[in-house]
Design an enzyme around this catalytic site. Structure first.
Site, short mmCIF file in Angstrom:
data_model
loop_
_atom_site.label_atom_id
_atom_site.label_comp_id
_atom_site.label_asym_id
_atom_site.label_seq_id
_atom_site.Cartn_x
_atom_site.Cartn_y
_atom_site.Cartn_z
N CYS A 2 -2.86 -7.24 -10.07
CA CYS A 2 -2.81 -8.12 -11.23
C CYS A 2 -1.39 -8.11 -11.79
O CYS A 2 -0.67 -7.14 -11.65
CB CYS A 2 -3.76 -7.74 -12.35
SG CYS A 2 -5.46 -7.61 -11.84
N ARG A 27 0.91 -10.69 -7.06
CA ARG A 27 0.17 -9.47 -7.41
C ARG A 27 -1.34 -9.68 -7.44
O ARG A 27 -2.11 -8.76 -7.71
CB ARG A 27 0.63 -8.96 -8.77
CG ARG A 27 2.11 -8.63 -8.82
CD ARG A 27 2.50 -8.20 -10.21
NE ARG A 27 1.89 -6.95 -10.55
CZ ARG A 27 2.39 -5.75 -10.31
NH1 ARG A 27 3.55 -5.65 -9.70
NH2 ARG A 27 1.76 -4.66 -10.65
N TRP A 74 -6.32 -9.90 -9.65
CA TRP A 74 -6.89 -9.50 -8.36
C TRP A 74 -8.12 -8.69 -8.73
O TRP A 74 -8.02 -7.61 -9.30
CB TRP A 74 -5.88 -8.65 -7.58
CG TRP A 74 -6.33 -8.37 -6.18
CD1 TRP A 74 -6.14 -9.18 -5.10
CD2 TRP A 74 -7.01 -7.21 -5.70
NE1 TRP A 74 -6.68 -8.60 -3.98
CE2 TRP A 74 -7.23 -7.40 -4.32
CE3 TRP A 74 -7.49 -6.04 -6.30
CZ2 TRP A 74 -7.87 -6.46 -3.52
CZ3 TRP A 74 -8.13 -5.11 -5.50
CH2 TRP A 74 -8.32 -5.32 -4.13
N ASN A 98 -3.65 -4.77 -16.51
CA ASN A 98 -3.45 -4.49 -15.09
C ASN A 98 -3.76 -3.01 -14.88
O ASN A 98 -3.17 -2.16 -15.54
CB ASN A 98 -1.98 -4.77 -14.71
CG ASN A 98 -1.63 -4.23 -13.34
OD1 ASN A 98 -2.48 -4.15 -12.46
ND2 ASN A 98 -0.38 -3.86 -13.14
N GLY A 99 -4.72 -2.73 -13.99
CA GLY A 99 -5.08 -1.34 -13.73
C GLY A 99 -6.59 -1.20 -13.59
O GLY A 99 -7.30 -2.20 -13.47
N GLU A 458 1.57 -2.90 13.89
CA GLU A 458 2.17 -3.83 12.93
C GLU A 458 1.97 -5.28 13.41
O GLU A 458 1.66 -6.17 12.61
CB GLU A 458 3.66 -3.51 12.75
CG GLU A 458 4.39 -4.43 11.79
CD GLU A 458 3.80 -4.50 10.38
OE1 GLU A 458 2.90 -3.70 10.04
OE2 GLU A 458 4.23 -5.37 9.61
N LYS A 462 -0.07 -8.02 11.16
CA LYS A 462 0.59 -9.25 10.72
C LYS A 462 -0.26 -10.45 11.10
O LYS A 462 -0.50 -11.35 10.31
CB LYS A 462 1.96 -9.32 11.38
CG LYS A 462 3.09 -9.82 10.60
CD LYS A 462 3.61 -9.07 9.42
CE LYS A 462 2.71 -8.20 8.65
NZ LYS A 462 3.29 -7.30 7.71
N GLU A 465 -3.71 -10.61 9.09
CA GLU A 465 -3.69 -10.84 7.64
C GLU A 465 -3.24 -12.25 7.28
O GLU A 465 -3.70 -12.79 6.28
CB GLU A 465 -2.87 -9.78 6.90
CG GLU A 465 -1.38 -9.87 7.09
CD GLU A 465 -0.63 -8.82 6.28
OE1 GLU A 465 -1.02 -8.53 5.15
OE2 GLU A 465 0.36 -8.29 6.81
N HIS A 481 -12.32 2.74 26.82
CA HIS A 481 -13.32 3.67 26.28
C HIS A 481 -14.25 2.97 25.29
O HIS A 481 -14.80 3.61 24.41
CB HIS A 481 -12.63 4.89 25.65
CG HIS A 481 -11.94 5.73 26.66
ND1 HIS A 481 -12.60 6.57 27.52
CD2 HIS A 481 -10.62 5.82 27.00
CE1 HIS A 481 -11.74 7.15 28.34
NE2 HIS A 481 -10.53 6.71 28.05
N LYS A 575 0.23 -8.38 -3.26
CA LYS A 575 1.43 -7.75 -2.69
C LYS A 575 1.55 -6.28 -3.11
O LYS A 575 1.95 -5.45 -2.32
CB LYS A 575 2.67 -8.52 -3.14
CG LYS A 575 3.95 -7.91 -2.62
CD LYS A 575 4.62 -8.83 -1.66
CE LYS A 575 5.79 -8.18 -0.96
NZ LYS A 575 5.55 -8.05 0.48
C1 F6R Z 1 1.11 -5.91 5.03
C2 F6R Z 1 1.59 -5.35 3.78
C3 F6R Z 1 0.91 -4.15 3.25
C4 F6R Z 1 1.92 -3.21 2.58
C5 F6R Z 1 1.16 -2.07 1.88
C6 F6R Z 1 2.10 -1.08 1.24
O1 F6R Z 1 1.86 -7.02 5.41
O2 F6R Z 1 2.49 -5.87 3.17
O3 F6R Z 1 0.18 -3.49 4.23
O4 F6R Z 1 2.79 -2.72 3.53
O5 F6R Z 1 0.31 -2.61 0.90
O6 F6R Z 1 2.86 -1.67 0.24
P1 F6R Z 1 4.16 -0.97 -0.28
O7 F6R Z 1 5.13 -0.96 0.84
O8 F6R Z 1 4.62 -1.83 -1.43
O9 F6R Z 1 3.79 0.42 -0.70
#
Ligand code: F6R
Length: 580
Positions: A2, A27, A74, A98-99, A458, A462, A465, A481, A575
């Site tokens: 949020c 956020r 969120w 937020n929290g 990774e 990517k 998501e 397996h 994010k």
């Molecule tokens: C995926 C992504 C997330 C962040 C994760 C950690 O594309 O962005 O998996 O890597 O939420 O976030 P930070 O790096 O801000 O701790």
């Protein structure tokens, strides 16, 4: 998660709040809302994106005001609907939050037994009711009493029917104070107010902020506090798309320049980086992509002869960790605000263990509290899916590994990297062609071994998501397996093959999948027999992931584009994950 923003001053309040919310949308973006304070209080909420709220605001007759609070959500407590959207109002108190309040149910029951009626399922409405229940004639006192009862995390922007002041307080969740000669701001992130000011002050836990037309006052336990005003080096520029359709693509395309910048800073100045040689055990902790960057480093440091554990922060924080005085805990975090990573850092510090943060946002909780830090200097990353920050995290980890165990070819390969990246990222036509083959599939697998498996994780994250295609990464030897039973005619399997030591083994595993109908896409450093192949230049093994992962990022982007996904804001995500 949020985002919150609040403002009192001479600028147009609606412009401040809506432009701020747009910057905070990363956020969380389930719903949003604003509350304006004038002769009365006006609340406008909307489910969906900030643009939906903006339309609603534009079609509403607004009260005259110099003050307001706003929120983008969120969802944590309660489904996504207008009732649960913030701001929440109980009695004379209206607030945004937020929290997460961990004892919300207990407080709700107590307040209900005293006759309070709740409209929503949110923990936030409980905070509003609690402050209102303590309110007699001083809002500050009511806030002070209420926060003593709260367990959990909160950043709050608060207004009261009887007052022309804006109030704020935070604990665990981020909130900063923006300062300008045209008014005072509260915001979860400086990026939301850069249009108006780059001057800010940090807020300590449970310091109560009171904002009026003359500025602000900070108090804790009745004592006034003076706090330094700082200047952010971020600019509005950092928020621009610069002609790209999406931030994700823009941010991938920034990688060569940013990589070059860090190389120029550190290649001939390794002394500026911490020396890990004094540690016998390294624990690397992060979440999501940051954890996967850590998995790359685990492979590198182990080859350097160091004992390494790598774990996701949400597990590490609750595990029984055996530390010794030669342990270093490396925290990887773009935002520096990820709740689990913060908890992991604090756990290590409580055990008197040194922590090294590899972080993007300076001034973030992790950057402030860690023993040592290295900033990755990615600039602002707006797309929810990380790209450039991941690459710069891996670059710093690679430099640390080189410092630990230098060898001859590294530096010359390092210097070639930006140009090689440029050339690779230029192969847009081919990446789009691959995306055409992938975008209708239901399942995509990525297989590799050792460091190639870390790359797979990774690549797979990517893709899933941003495109919503189910995808998984497997250690190549593990596929048979169990998971190989999912492989059918046309299932796409990426084979990542950069490590010569296990090249033949991974190729054999790819063949096993092909025998069951898989469509292979080979990504490697040497030519192969496969029709679809991406050959990346062979470089020093400590640098190889830096040429492979960008390719996977850009393929994920084009697949998502073909599927018409909301690339910069994939559904259900945010994010900055500031809740457990
Ligand atoms: C995926 C992504 C997330 C962040 C994760 C950690 O594309 O962005 O998996 O890597 O939420 O976030 P930070 O790096 O801000 O701790």
């Amino acid at each position: 998660m949020c985002g919150i923003i609040g403002y009192k001053g001479k600028n147009n309040v609606i412009d401040v709040l809506i432009s701020g919310l747009k910057k905070l949308e990363y956020r969380g973006y389930d719903s949003s809302g604003i509350a304006l304070k004038g002769q009365g209080i006006q609340i406008i909420k909307s489910v969906g994106r900030i643009s939906d709220l903006e339309n609603k605001v534009n079609n509403t007759e607004l009260i005259k005001t110099d003050m307001g609070i706003a929120h983008t959500r969120w969802a944590t407590h309660g489904e996504v609907n207008e009732v649960n959207a913030h701001p929440h109002r109980v009695g004379k108190i209206t607030l945004v939050h937020n929290g997460i309040i961990e004892n919300a149910e207990e407080l709700r029951n107590e307040l209900t037994s005293k006759g309070v009626k709740f409209n929503s399922n949110t923990d936030t409405e409980v905070i509003a009711a609690l402050i209102d229940s303590y309110y007699e004639n001083s809002v500050e006192e009511a806030i002070e009493k209420a926060i003593h009862d709260l367990k959990g995390s909160y950043a709050l922007g608060i207004i009261c029917d009887d007052s022309d002041k804006l109030y704020a307080v935070r604990c665990q969740s981020p909130l900063i104070l923006g300062v300008s000669d045209k008014g005072t701001f509260i915001t979860s992130d400086i990026g939301a107010i850069l249009k108006y000011t780059n001057k800010y002050s940090l807020l300590g836990e449970n310091e109560i902020v009171t904002i009026d037309e003359n500025g602000y006052k900070l108090e804790k336990d009745g004592q006034e506090i003076k706090r330094e005003v700082m200047t952010s080096n971020l600019t509005e520029e950092d928020n621009d798309l610069h002609g790209y359709d999406h931030y994700m693509l823009k941010e991938i395309m920034e990688e060569p320049v940013l990589v070059n910048k860090l190389i120029n800073k550190y290649a001939n100045n390794l002394n500026a980086l911490p020396d890990l040689s004094q540690y016998k055990n390294i624990h690397i902790i992060g979440c999501g992509s940051a954890y996967y960057a850590g998995m790359i480093a685990k492979n590198l440091f182990e080859d350097d002869g160091v004992k390494v554990e790598c774990d996701v922060a949400s597990e590490y924080r609750y595990r029984n960790i055996i530390y010794d005085d030669k342990t270093l805990v490396i925290l990887i975090s773009q935002s520096g605000e990820t709740a689990d990573t913060i908890a992991a850092m604090r756990k290590a510090m409580e055990n008197n263990i040194d922590t090294l943060a590899i972080v993007n946002v300076d001034g973030s909780t992790i950057a402030r509290e860690t023993t040592y830090k290295v900033l990755i200097e990615a600039g602002r990353e707006v797309a929810v899916a990380t790209t450039k920050a991941y690459i710069l995290q891996v670059l710093i980890l690679s430099l640390l590994s080189y410092k630990l165990n230098p060898d001859d070819n590294y530096l010359s390969d390092l210097k070639k990297l930006p140009q090689q990246l440029n050339v690779l990222l230029d192969r847009t036509g081919y990446f789009k062609k691959l995306a055409d083959q992938i975008y209708k599939r239901n399942d995509v697998f990525f297989i590799g071994r050792k460091i190639d498996y870390a790359i797979c994780m990774e690549g797979s994250l990517k893709l899933k998501e941003v495109s919503y295609i189910h995808s998984d990464a497997y250690q190549a030897g593990e596929l048979k397996h169990g998971t190989i039973s999912l492989v059918e005619d046309g299932t796409v399997v990426f084979g990542i093959v950069t490590d010569d030591f296990i090249r033949d083994k991974t190729i054999s595993n790819l063949e096993e999948a092909i025998s069951r109908g898989a469509k292979p896409i080979y990504v490697g450093t040497e030519d192969s027999k496969y029709e679809d192949q991406i050959i990346v230049p062979k470089v020093h093994k400590k640098l190889q992931p830096l040429l492979v992962v960008p390719v996977l990022q850009i393929i994920a982007y084009y697949v998502a584009l073909k599927r018409g996904c909301d690339i910069d804001k994939p559904k259900n995500l945010a994010k900055s994950v500031t809740v457990e």
